[in-house]
Scaffold this motif. Structure first.
Motif, PDB file in Angstrom:
ATOM      1  N   ALA A  47       0.853  -1.188   0.000  1.00 60.93           N
ATOM      2  CA  ALA A  47       0.000   0.000   0.000  1.00 60.93           C
ATOM      3  C   ALA A  47       0.890   1.240   0.000  1.00 60.93           C
ATOM      4  O   ALA A  47       1.878   1.297   0.723  1.00 60.93           O
ATOM      5  N   VAL A  48       0.516   2.225  -0.817  1.00 56.96           N
ATOM      6  CA  VAL A  48       1.248   3.493  -0.874  1.00 56.96           C
ATOM      7  C   VAL A  48       0.333   4.563  -0.282  1.00 56.96           C
ATOM      8  O   VAL A  48      -0.762   4.810  -0.786  1.00 56.96           O
ATOM      9  N   PHE A  49       0.788   5.174   0.807  1.00 54.25           N
ATOM     10  CA  PHE A  49       0.045   6.228   1.498  1.00 54.25           C
ATOM     11  C   PHE A  49       0.747   7.554   1.286  1.00 54.25           C
ATOM     12  O   PHE A  49       1.972   7.612   1.176  1.00 54.25           O
ATOM     13  N   CYS A  50      -0.024   8.636   1.262  1.00 54.39           N
ATOM     14  CA  CYS A  50       0.520   9.981   1.137  1.00 54.39           C
ATOM     15  C   CYS A  50       0.053  10.801   2.335  1.00 54.39           C
ATOM     16  O   CYS A  50      -1.135  10.835   2.652  1.00 54.39           O
ATOM     17  N   GLY A  51       1.004  11.449   2.990  1.00 53.82           N
ATOM     18  CA  GLY A  51       0.689  12.295   4.133  1.00 53.82           C
ATOM     19  C   GLY A  51       1.508  13.568   4.078  1.00 53.82           C
ATOM     20  O   GLY A  51       2.184  13.850   3.073  1.00 53.82           O
ATOM     21  N   ALA A  52       1.486  14.338   5.137  1.00 52.32           N
ATOM     22  CA  ALA A  52       2.206  15.610   5.181  1.00 52.32           C
ATOM     23  C   ALA A  52       3.708  15.422   4.995  1.00 52.32           C
ATOM     24  O   ALA A  52       4.382  16.283   4.445  1.00 52.32           O
ATOM     25  N   GLU A  53       4.235  14.281   5.427  1.00 52.83           N
ATOM     26  CA  GLU A  53       5.674  14.031   5.313  1.00 52.83           C
ATOM     27  C   GLU A  53       6.066  13.351   4.004  1.00 52.83           C
ATOM     28  O   GLU A  53       7.212  13.039   3.777  1.00 52.83           O
ATOM     29  N   GLY A  54       5.102  13.101   3.140  1.00 54.39           N
ATOM     30  CA  GLY A  54       5.387  12.495   1.833  1.00 54.39           C
ATOM     31  C   GLY A  54       4.798  11.098   1.713  1.00 54.39           C
ATOM     32  O   GLY A  54       3.866  10.734   2.436  1.00 54.39           O
ATOM     33  N   LEU A  55       5.361  10.318   0.810  1.00 55.73           N
ATOM     34  CA  LEU A  55       4.860   8.970   0.556  1.00 55.73           C
ATOM     35  C   LEU A  55       5.419   7.967   1.553  1.00 55.73           C
ATOM     36  O   LEU A  55       6.583   8.068   1.952  1.00 55.73           O
ATOM     37  N   ARG A  56       4.585   7.008   1.919  1.00 58.51           N
ATOM     38  CA  ARG A  56       5.001   5.893   2.772  1.00 58.51           C
ATOM     39  C   ARG A  56       4.508   4.612   2.117  1.00 58.51           C
ATOM     40  O   ARG A  56       3.329   4.503   1.777  1.00 58.51           O
TER      41      ARG A  56
END
Length: 105
Positions: free
Chosen positions: A44-53
């Motif tokens: 799974a690729v998640f996007c948040g304030a710190e970028g992609l995880r």
């Protein structure tokens, strides 16, 4: 056309527009992509304030695998990095409560 844009055909390309009442919700991540990797892993690729995880779960960890496998692309999630281990291919989910859907409303 893809050659002019320098985009790779094998990658999923999408955009999200998030509208809200001006409140920033810290720690939330949007699920951008979910795909199987081999027979026994889901990525799974998640996007948040710190970028992609990138978060992975192995099929042998049934609860972790099911959490990611049932996740809806485009949904918001709370990630607990303390319940994940860094690996060569991203973060490995070791506890199913490390990825929690965020309920709006």
């Amino acid at each position: 056309m893809f050659d002019l844009a320098r985009r790779r055909w094998q990658e999923t390309h999408s955009s999200w527009l998030a509208l809200g009442g001006g409140q920033r919700r810290e720690g939330l991540h949007r699920l951008l992509e979910l795909r199987p990797r081999g027979k026994a892993k889901v990525e799974a690729v998640f996007c948040g304030a710190e970028g992609l995880r990138v978060v992975n779960a192995l099929e042998r960890s049934k609860a972790c695998f099911e959490v990611l496998d049932r996740a809806e692309v485009g949904g918001l999630f709370q990630l607990d990095l303390g319940r994940m281990e860094p690996k060569g291919d991203g973060l490995r989910l070791v506890d199913a409560s490390g990825v929690t859907p965020f309920e709006v409303g």
